[in-house]
Each structure stands twice: as C-alpha cells, then as structure tokens.
Motif scaffolding. Sequence first.
Motif, PDB file in Angstrom:
ATOM      1  N   ASP A 226      48.368 -12.109  -3.016  1.00  0.00           N
ATOM      2  CA  ASP A 226      48.598 -11.112  -4.152  1.00  0.00           C
ATOM      3  C   ASP A 226      47.698 -10.114  -3.702  1.00  0.00           C
ATOM      4  OD1 ASP A 226      49.471  -9.871  -6.407  1.00  0.00           O
ATOM      5  OD2 ASP A 226      48.378 -11.433  -7.884  1.00  0.00           O
ATOM      6  N   ILE A 227      48.159  -9.049  -3.227  1.00  0.00           N
ATOM      7  CA  ILE A 227      47.398  -7.803  -2.652  1.00  0.00           C
ATOM      8  C   ILE A 227      47.102  -6.839  -3.934  1.00  0.00           C
ATOM      9  CG2 ILE A 227      47.056  -5.920  -1.173  1.00  0.00           C
ATOM     10  CD1 ILE A 227      49.075  -7.693   0.587  1.00  0.00           C
ATOM     11  N   PHE A 228      45.767  -6.606  -4.400  1.00  0.00           N
ATOM     12  CA  PHE A 228      45.626  -5.692  -5.406  1.00  0.00           C
ATOM     13  C   PHE A 228      45.299  -4.315  -4.874  1.00  0.00           C
ATOM     14  CE2 PHE A 228      43.461  -9.919  -6.681  1.00  0.00           C
ATOM     15  CZ  PHE A 228      44.708 -10.336  -7.443  1.00  0.00           C
ATOM     16  N   HIS A 229      45.057  -3.930  -3.591  1.00  0.00           N
ATOM     17  CA  HIS A 229      44.934  -2.822  -3.203  1.00  0.00           C
ATOM     18  C   HIS A 229      44.491  -2.905  -1.439  1.00  0.00           C
ATOM     19  CE1 HIS A 229      40.414  -2.620  -2.800  1.00  0.00           C
ATOM     20  NE2 HIS A 229      40.390  -3.118  -3.806  1.00  0.00           N
ATOM     21  N   ILE A 240      41.888  -4.942   2.989  1.00  0.00           N
ATOM     22  CA  ILE A 240      42.730  -5.278   1.911  1.00  0.00           C
ATOM     23  C   ILE A 240      41.888  -6.263   0.735  1.00  0.00           C
ATOM     24  CG2 ILE A 240      44.991  -5.469   3.138  1.00  0.00           C
ATOM     25  CD1 ILE A 240      44.856  -8.393   3.014  1.00  0.00           C
ATOM     26  N   ARG A 241      42.171  -6.088  -0.417  1.00  0.00           N
ATOM     27  CA  ARG A 241      41.918  -7.163  -1.518  1.00  0.00           C
ATOM     28  C   ARG A 241      42.795  -7.927  -2.041  1.00  0.00           C
ATOM     29  NH1 ARG A 241      37.105  -7.145  -4.729  1.00  0.00           N
ATOM     30  NH2 ARG A 241      37.137  -9.454  -5.668  1.00  0.00           N
ATOM     31  N   GLY A 242      42.887  -9.174  -1.727  1.00  0.00           N
ATOM     32  CA  GLY A 242      44.125  -9.945  -2.168  1.00  0.00           C
ATOM     33  C   GLY A 242      43.676 -11.545  -2.443  1.00  0.00           C
ATOM     34  N   ALA A 243      44.344 -12.092  -3.220  1.00  0.00           N
ATOM     35  CA  ALA A 243      44.123 -13.603  -3.714  1.00  0.00           C
ATOM     36  C   ALA A 243      45.132 -14.470  -2.853  1.00  0.00           C
ATOM     37  CB  ALA A 243      44.321 -13.702  -4.904  1.00  0.00           C
ATOM     38  N   LYS A 244      44.978 -15.310  -2.208  1.00  0.00           N
ATOM     39  CA  LYS A 244      45.892 -16.392  -1.618  1.00  0.00           C
ATOM     40  C   LYS A 244      46.542 -17.473  -2.489  1.00  0.00           C
ATOM     41  CE  LYS A 244      44.227 -16.105   3.325  1.00  0.00           C
ATOM     42  NZ  LYS A 244      43.852 -16.796   4.522  1.00  0.00           N
ATOM     43  N   SER A 269      34.219 -10.816   2.885  1.00  0.00           N
ATOM     44  CA  SER A 269      33.311 -11.247   1.867  1.00  0.00           C
ATOM     45  C   SER A 269      33.927 -12.168   0.828  1.00  0.00           C
ATOM     46  CB  SER A 269      33.145  -9.831   1.283  1.00  0.00           C
ATOM     47  OG  SER A 269      32.216  -9.816   0.092  1.00  0.00           O
ATOM     48  N   ASP A 270      32.855 -12.835   0.397  1.00  0.00           N
ATOM     49  CA  ASP A 270      33.173 -13.652  -1.001  1.00  0.00           C
ATOM     50  C   ASP A 270      32.909 -13.007  -2.252  1.00  0.00           C
ATOM     51  OD1 ASP A 270      34.097 -15.913   0.330  1.00  0.00           O
ATOM     52  OD2 ASP A 270      31.936 -16.446   0.960  1.00  0.00           O
ATOM     53  N   TYR A 271      32.894 -11.792  -2.276  1.00  0.00           N
ATOM     54  CA  TYR A 271      32.725 -10.762  -3.470  1.00  0.00           C
ATOM     55  C   TYR A 271      33.932 -10.981  -4.628  1.00  0.00           C
ATOM     56  CZ  TYR A 271      31.524  -6.844  -6.502  1.00  0.00           C
ATOM     57  OH  TYR A 271      31.182  -6.099  -7.532  1.00  0.00           O
ATOM     58  N   ASP A 272      33.599 -11.636  -5.663  1.00  0.00           N
ATOM     59  CA  ASP A 272      34.839 -12.163  -6.419  1.00  0.00           C
ATOM     60  C   ASP A 272      34.823 -11.530  -7.831  1.00  0.00           C
ATOM     61  OD1 ASP A 272      32.274 -13.123  -7.835  1.00  0.00           O
ATOM     62  OD2 ASP A 272      33.161 -15.335  -8.054  1.00  0.00           O
ATOM     63  N   LYS A 273      34.084 -10.075  -7.935  1.00  0.00           N
ATOM     64  CA  LYS A 273      34.365  -9.410  -8.912  1.00  0.00           C
ATOM     65  C   LYS A 273      35.645  -8.222  -8.871  1.00  0.00           C
ATOM     66  CE  LYS A 273      29.957 -10.248 -10.843  1.00  0.00           C
ATOM     67  NZ  LYS A 273      29.014 -11.255  -9.474  1.00  0.00           N
ATOM     68  N   LYS A 274      36.342  -7.899  -9.856  1.00  0.00           N
ATOM     69  CA  LYS A 274      37.348  -7.062  -9.670  1.00  0.00           C
ATOM     70  C   LYS A 274      36.976  -5.732  -9.234  1.00  0.00           C
ATOM     71  CE  LYS A 274      40.214  -6.786 -13.225  1.00  0.00           C
ATOM     72  NZ  LYS A 274      41.657  -6.945 -12.724  1.00  0.00           N
ATOM     73  N   SER A 275      38.005  -5.272  -8.182  1.00  0.00           N
ATOM     74  CA  SER A 275      37.831  -4.001  -7.301  1.00  0.00           C
ATOM     75  C   SER A 275      38.869  -3.348  -7.704  1.00  0.00           C
ATOM     76  CB  SER A 275      37.338  -4.222  -6.041  1.00  0.00           C
ATOM     77  OG  SER A 275      38.482  -4.803  -5.437  1.00  0.00           O
ATOM     78  N   GLU A 276      39.962  -3.573  -8.195  1.00  0.00           N
ATOM     79  CA  GLU A 276      41.441  -3.172  -8.416  1.00  0.00           C
ATOM     80  C   GLU A 276      41.191  -1.705  -9.311  1.00  0.00           C
ATOM     81  OE1 GLU A 276      46.089  -4.047  -9.469  1.00  0.00           O
ATOM     82  OE2 GLU A 276      44.490  -5.221  -9.973  1.00  0.00           O
ATOM     83  N   PHE A 277      40.554  -1.812 -10.420  1.00  0.00           N
ATOM     84  CA  PHE A 277      40.547  -0.941 -11.236  1.00  0.00           C
ATOM     85  C   PHE A 277      39.160  -1.324 -12.290  1.00  0.00           C
ATOM     86  CE2 PHE A 277      44.023  -3.458 -12.825  1.00  0.00           C
ATOM     87  CZ  PHE A 277      43.651  -3.499 -14.155  1.00  0.00           C
ATOM     88  N   CYS A 278      38.830  -0.495 -13.001  1.00  0.00           N
ATOM     89  CA  CYS A 278      37.674  -0.812 -14.118  1.00  0.00           C
ATOM     90  C   CYS A 278      38.787  -1.445 -15.269  1.00  0.00           C
ATOM     91  CB  CYS A 278      37.206   0.492 -14.768  1.00  0.00           C
ATOM     92  SG  CYS A 278      36.072   0.198 -15.871  1.00  0.00           S
ATOM     93  N   CYS A 279      38.509  -2.589 -15.704  1.00  0.00           N
ATOM     94  CA  CYS A 279      38.977  -3.411 -16.564  1.00  0.00           C
ATOM     95  C   CYS A 279      37.985  -3.366 -17.888  1.00  0.00           C
ATOM     96  CB  CYS A 279      39.511  -4.850 -16.450  1.00  0.00           C
ATOM     97  SG  CYS A 279      37.967  -5.884 -15.681  1.00  0.00           S
ATOM     98  N   ILE A 280      37.164  -2.527 -18.187  1.00  0.00           N
ATOM     99  CA  ILE A 280      36.467  -2.711 -19.242  1.00  0.00           C
ATOM    100  C   ILE A 280      37.218  -1.906 -20.362  1.00  0.00           C
ATOM    101  CG2 ILE A 280      34.290  -1.562 -20.464  1.00  0.00           C
ATOM    102  CD1 ILE A 280      32.761  -2.203 -17.948  1.00  0.00           C
TER     103      ILE A 280
END
Length: 637
Positions: A226-229, A240-244, A269-280
């Motif tokens: 599931d590719i976010f960008h 790519i930033r994605g979840a398998k 990287s194991d960085y697991d904070k959102k990088s697709e857009f700001c969700c605040i």
Amino acid sequence: MKKLIPETFTEYQFISSPLLSPDGQYTAFVAQTMDMENNCYIGKLYVIDTKGGTPRQMSEKDIKHFIWTPDGTLMYSQPAGEKDAPKMAYFTIDPATGAESCAQTISTMGGLPTFTEDGRWIIPGQVILQEKNPRYTEIRELPYWSDGRGFTCGKRNALYLVNPERDEAELITPRHFQVMGTDYQDGTLLYIGNEYTDCVEFRKGVYIYDVKTGQTSCVVQPGIFDIFHANLLDKDTAIIRGAKKEDSAYSEGFFYRVDLKDGACTKISDYDKKSEFCCIVGDVMLGLGQPNKAHDGKLYFVTVDGEYSYIRSIDRDGNLSPALTMDGVTNFFDINDHGLVFYGYRGDRLGELYVLEQDGAERELTRLNDAVLEQYHIAERIPISFTDADDVEIRGWVMPPAGYEPGKKYPAILNIHGGPRGTWGAEFNHEMQVWANAGYFVLFCNPRGSAGRGDAFADLNLGMGNVDYDNFMAFVDHCLAKWPDIDEKRLGVAGGSYGGYMVNWIIGHTDRFAAASSQRSISNWVSMDGLSDMGYYANGLQFGGFLDTHAEHLWDISPLKYAHNAVTPTIFLQSEGDYRCPMEQALQMYAVLKRKGVESKVILFKGESHGLSREGQPQNRLTRMHEILDWMNRHLQ
C-alpha cells in the motif's frame, strides 16, 4: 477584545501552494478568501521576494493552482473553447512586471504540465471508458464512487505526453490504469497506481516511463505495497513509503529504496510516523501543497511526531535528518538549491509562510492574518495528560472559556478528532476557539489509535469502541479532577468521521453527556461494507472482517447495536454527497433515537462531501457551526 464567533472565519486568508522560483528569488503562493455572497472561495496568486518584502498580487483572476516554468515565469490554466470542443488555455505571468499572456491553447483537457527537456509537456488528464447515460448510472467496477468526485465508474486518472506547438497528445498510461501519484526527474517519469477492469487492488504498483524511448517498465509489482508516496532520488533510484500485507493494518508504512534498473527493493528505515501528509486536525487550511519532495540526493517529507509536525529528510541509506526543529505544525513546503519555504502554524496564530535560514532559524515571510486575530480573544491551550490502564500516556488539552472566573461553574465540550489516525496538535482551530469564546471549557485529547506516536500506539488491534472509549472517559474524569469549575452536569460531546463514530458509541454507552453533536458519522459497520468509498477494503483491514465473513463482529462494534440505550439529545450533521460516511449512517441512528423519544434532529447539507467542515461551501460551513453551537447552548447553557 472582541469575542471570536463563527463569522470570524470569513475574515481569514487561507494560504497554500508555496513554490520557489527556479532561481530562488521569489516565492509564489495562493491566498484564498471567502465570497459569502456567491458562496465560494476566491483564489489570488501572489509573489513575494524570498528575502522579504510585501506580497504582490499577480492577477485579478480566480487562480487556485499554478506552477513555475523552467525559465522562471508563472503558469496557470483555465478552460477555453466551445462546449463541444473544449480546450485548455495556459497563461504565463512575468513575476517581475506582472505582464500576463496566453502561452498556449491545447485540445487535451488536463491539468498543469510537467516540462520535459525536449519541450514537451506531461499533463494529468482523464480517460472515459463508458459513456454517461442521462437516465441511469451503470456500475460494473469496484470502487464505484469516491468522496468529493461522485461516481467514478468508467473513469481513470491518466497521463498524456503533449507536444504543445502541434497540439498533439499521446496517452502514456494504459486506458484502464488509475494514476495515484507522479514524480519526474531528467527524462524519467515515475507514477504509481493500478490497472483494473473489475475490482481495483488497493496495493499499488510503481512504474517508470522513459520520455526519450517511450518505454514503460514496472519496478514494483502491484499487490505488494500500500504505497503512500514514491519519489525519484535520481534517474536510477526511488524511495517509496509503503506498508506490506504482513504489516499492521494501522501501519504508516516504512521507507524502501528501489533500484529502477532491476527493481530491487530494500527496506532502509523502521521510521513509523506518518510521512504522507500532515494529519494534525484543523479547520483553517484550504488548498494544498507539497508534503514531500526529493532534492540533492535526499527525500524531504512532512511528518507528525507527537503533537507537532516537522520536515525531515532521509537519504538512500536510510539516514534521517531534521530540516525543521521548531515545535509547531508544518503542512507543506518547497525546496531547491536556493532554500526552503514552508507553510505552517506557530503559536496561537493562523497559518503563514516561513523561510528556513542557513543557520536553521525560521523567518516569517508573510503576515496576512495577524491583523485579524489581534482583534479577538484567543483561548489558551493548556496541556493535560494522564496514564491509562495499560500504562500508556494519553495527552490532551483544556481551553478555558473566555472571561474565565475561578470558582464559577462552566459547561464543557469534549471534541473528538477524525481518523482514528488523525491527531490534535499545535494548530489553530477556529471552531474550538468559537466554543471557548462562547463560554465553554473545551476538552480534547489524542487517544490510542491516533497518529504521531508510531504504529504500536495507532494500532487499536480490533479494540475500536473499547480502549479508545476508555481513554475518552478517563480523560474527562481527569479534566474534571484538575478543573473543578467544569460542571459535570453540563457536558457535551462532539466529533466528525471517526469522531462521529465515537459520539454515536458514547451516547449508547453512557448518560454522562447532556448534549451531543455527531458529524459525518459511522453507526453501522455492516451497512458500511461496500457502501463507503473505503468500505470495500477498510472493513476487512482495520475493523475485523467483511460482511460476508464477520457480520457478527462488525455488528458488535457498531454504535447502532447500542443506540437503544441512548438518552442524550443529539444533532446529526451529514452531507448528502458524503461517500466516505454516507448519510444513511446518521439516519439509522436518528431513527432509533426518534423511536425512543430522545430529542434529536438531522441536518443534511446539499452539494457537500465528507470534507464539509474544512473545504465546504462557506455558507454551509457557517450554518454547520451555528447549528452545533445553538444545540450546545440550548442544552448546556
């Protein structure tokens, strides 16, 4: 000072799309204002010297989208031609003089171009696979509609390679392909998406198109991520930033390096904070911008970390570096060899543009909204936190009412964000300021399931309606203990989307609230399955299963199952064109409450989608705020 009211937001200027000129001399941006008489937003294109100065308006036209051309002029587009022979006209503006001219008119209807090195354009457009019938809609695909776009059957987002001088266009994506994102660098076009004729696979593929040869290759097969960008570092490498599939359903994904020559995909990287857009979560942002961009061998991206969002970078080996370090909220940015500009919120102020100096300091570039807020009382946001039953810290805030006098009792409203992977943070929120100015304590927190604290915190693990509900109730208890001037007999609760789901859940599980506002809500996961534009896959991923296999579980976590317990007066606000949380979700809850004799009503907004509170028509946004405030006043004041 004046009290901030719903109408105050008609005075704001909403900034978006900051873009640096190729030489870095100028920053261009769009500022939108509300035209209440015509019930719309008017966008104006501005340029400001990046070293500082006063913004200059570039055109009297309504412009909401633009780009810089390689030679340093501004470009925007508008429809032209006749109804039976539509065209797109592309206009250019000299940023120094403001001189404007029509640069090109082409027959292909599409968006703003990406410029290739040989003078051709890559433009986003559409492919229509089935003719529209005025008498009926034919559905033979899944998904069949999309929030904000309506019925999407037989339509595909596509890419065209255009020779503007000859007015010739070539479709470069397959006819049945849905393009979900692009990037371009030095003759290489990267795009993500899927080709489908029946049911789309939401796990997208990554494709490379060589402009010189016209050849396309798939470098990441669909069905894996599931590719976010996806972004090009250079002509040979993408990140790519994605979840398998094996990752948590609530995962924000991880960073992978892709070798474009052989398709080798390496987790970096194991960085697991959102990088697709700001969700605040906020209600004073209108328009978009870039949340990620590759530059000088690094990928820069906006990320949410706790209650703040920053810009960070990652290189090909997975080394992370901070680009912005000041606490605040950053939504989007631009970067080139000459600097970095961004749009963000600092303190209790509306969004403005900032420049990142070479020493890491931030310099404010615009002050379009300062004069507005200086006239009004701005309620203070006071942090408050507690540790839940699982020994996890839950963070939130209390906003005391305007004119607060210790020893006097006040009503309070608990506000619940959407998502659940949204988050409250350090961003100005107009509606909550309205409530505080109207005499309410405003309570809000980020329960388990929220974004910004990693996948483990965000993963409800089939616990929706349980662990999050417990967090909210414990948070209210904690606020009452810390702020004894909150009247526990005059508590209200409000929320939209997931927040609406939680309001529906809460009124079926407790009678402690004297009024409720449920917006664009979910009440029945059984009927959501296949009806929502996300329901055809989200139920199975995040909520425990599909209707045909897990109906009992979906019913167990549906607020409608417990609606017969409700006694709280509730107003439901829903949009007729909401395809994310369709209006039947509110109507089912309303029907149960009405049968039981619980005071309730529904407001259905015409011509609106799921994003009513953020980008809906100005008159409807104003009506929405007044309806909620009037409901709370009637039951709590």
